[in-house]
Enzyme design. Structure first.
Site, PDB file in Angstrom:
ATOM      1  N   SER A   1      26.971 -16.459  -6.495  1.00 48.49           N
ATOM      2  CA  SER A   1      25.795 -17.492  -6.132  1.00 48.49           C
ATOM      3  C   SER A   1      25.841 -19.008  -6.697  1.00 48.49           C
ATOM      4  O   SER A   1      26.650 -18.837  -7.707  1.00 48.49           O
ATOM      5  CB  SER A   1      24.510 -16.620  -6.207  1.00 48.49           C
ATOM      6  OG  SER A   1      24.488 -15.435  -5.907  1.00 48.49           O
TER       7      SER A   1
ATOM      8  N   ARG B   1      18.483 -16.861 -13.650  1.00 51.36           N
ATOM      9  CA  ARG B   1      19.718 -16.953 -13.501  1.00 51.36           C
ATOM     10  C   ARG B   1      20.060 -16.550 -12.117  1.00 51.36           C
ATOM     11  O   ARG B   1      19.461 -16.059 -11.457  1.00 51.36           O
ATOM     12  CB  ARG B   1      20.260 -15.971 -14.482  1.00 51.36           C
ATOM     13  CG  ARG B   1      19.968 -14.564 -14.311  1.00 51.36           C
ATOM     14  CD  ARG B   1      20.752 -13.668 -15.123  1.00 51.36           C
ATOM     15  NE  ARG B   1      20.543 -12.358 -14.811  1.00 51.36           N
ATOM     16  CZ  ARG B   1      20.853 -11.476 -13.575  1.00 51.36           C
ATOM     17  NH1 ARG B   1      21.551 -12.309 -12.873  1.00 51.36           N
ATOM     18  NH2 ARG B   1      20.695 -10.368 -13.391  1.00 51.36           N
ATOM     19  N   LEU B   2      21.242 -16.697 -11.866  1.00 46.49           N
ATOM     20  CA  LEU B   2      21.796 -16.716 -10.441  1.00 46.49           C
ATOM     21  C   LEU B   2      22.839 -15.410 -10.514  1.00 46.49           C
ATOM     22  O   LEU B   2      23.595 -15.394 -11.742  1.00 46.49           O
ATOM     23  CB  LEU B   2      22.298 -17.593  -9.887  1.00 46.49           C
ATOM     24  CG  LEU B   2      21.361 -18.380  -9.332  1.00 46.49           C
ATOM     25  CD1 LEU B   2      21.934 -19.871  -8.891  1.00 46.49           C
ATOM     26  CD2 LEU B   2      20.682 -18.177  -8.338  1.00 46.49           C
ATOM     27  N   ASP B   3      23.174 -14.500  -9.649  1.00 40.92           N
ATOM     28  CA  ASP B   3      24.218 -13.702  -9.834  1.00 40.92           C
ATOM     29  C   ASP B   3      25.609 -14.402  -9.772  1.00 40.92           C
ATOM     30  O   ASP B   3      25.553 -15.326  -8.880  1.00 40.92           O
ATOM     31  CB  ASP B   3      24.220 -12.756  -8.701  1.00 40.92           C
ATOM     32  CG  ASP B   3      22.938 -12.002  -8.890  1.00 40.92           C
ATOM     33  OD1 ASP B   3      22.346 -11.694  -9.878  1.00 40.92           O
ATOM     34  OD2 ASP B   3      22.369 -11.221  -7.707  1.00 40.92           O
ATOM     35  N   THR B   4      26.760 -13.697 -10.328  1.00 42.12           N
ATOM     36  CA  THR B   4      27.897 -14.553 -10.345  1.00 42.12           C
ATOM     37  C   THR B   4      28.367 -15.191  -9.084  1.00 42.12           C
ATOM     38  O   THR B   4      28.864 -16.233  -9.152  1.00 42.12           O
ATOM     39  CB  THR B   4      28.869 -13.550 -11.109  1.00 42.12           C
ATOM     40  OG1 THR B   4      28.603 -13.359 -12.250  1.00 42.12           O
ATOM     41  CG2 THR B   4      30.170 -14.174 -11.143  1.00 42.12           C
TER      42      THR B   4
END
Length: 168
Positions: free
Chosen positions: A41, A36-39
């Site tokens: 990003s 997942r990616l941080d918000t």
């Protein structure tokens, strides 16, 4: 905005035989999501459509077979001689509201660094803000590792308010 799990369920509706479950409906296995990616990003997200693919990819992550490369714009001019950041990171489990910190008592973390370019971002006031375009490869996958490592070496990611990056 929708949750990524909702998007995945719409994009890949379950096509399974009656009585069997889809990994995308399985919350114990994160709906098949492997990365997942941080918000703040953007980028690719890796998800499995089957249990076989999920466990195969999990094994590849655990054995560090999967290489994860990122491109980031950092504040300031990063020294081209910086090739690796090795700093232990630790985070408090507080629903993602507390930044990950570089601490000696944390988990081992390694980020490879390649400076691609130096440049300037122009602000409205005609002020030039120095920035560096860097390619990063994480050897470990700690929570907010890139964000914490970049801030630790004094070059927070541009627009990353949580880690001191602010707007250029």
């Amino acid at each position: 905005g929708r949750r990524i799990s909702e998007f995945m369920n719409m994009a890949f509706p379950a096509r399974v035989a009656a009585g069997t479950g889809s990994i995308m409906q399985d919350t114990l296995h994160a709906g098949g999501l492997l990365s997942r990616l941080d918000t703040p990003s953007s980028g690719l997200v890796l998800a499995a459509k089957t249990y076989e693919a999920y466990f195969g990819l999990r094994w590849q992550f655990a054995e560090a077979i999967v290489e994860r490369d990122y491109v980031c714009l950092l504040h300031g001019w990063v020294d081209p001689e910086l090739h690796e950041i090795r700093a232990d990171v630790q985070y408090a489990r507080a629903l993602g509201t507390v930044p990950t910190e570089v601490r000696g008592c944390g988990k081992q973390a390694s980020t490879l660094v390649k400076v691609v370019a130096h440049g300037f971002v122009l602000r409205k006031e005609a002020e030039e803000i120095p920035v560096s375009l860097v390619a990063l490869r994480i050897g470990t996958g700690r929570r907010h590792q890139i964000r914490a490592h970049a801030a630790h070496v004094g070059h927070a990611i541009v627009s990353d308010l949580k880690y001191g990056g602010g707007l250029p």
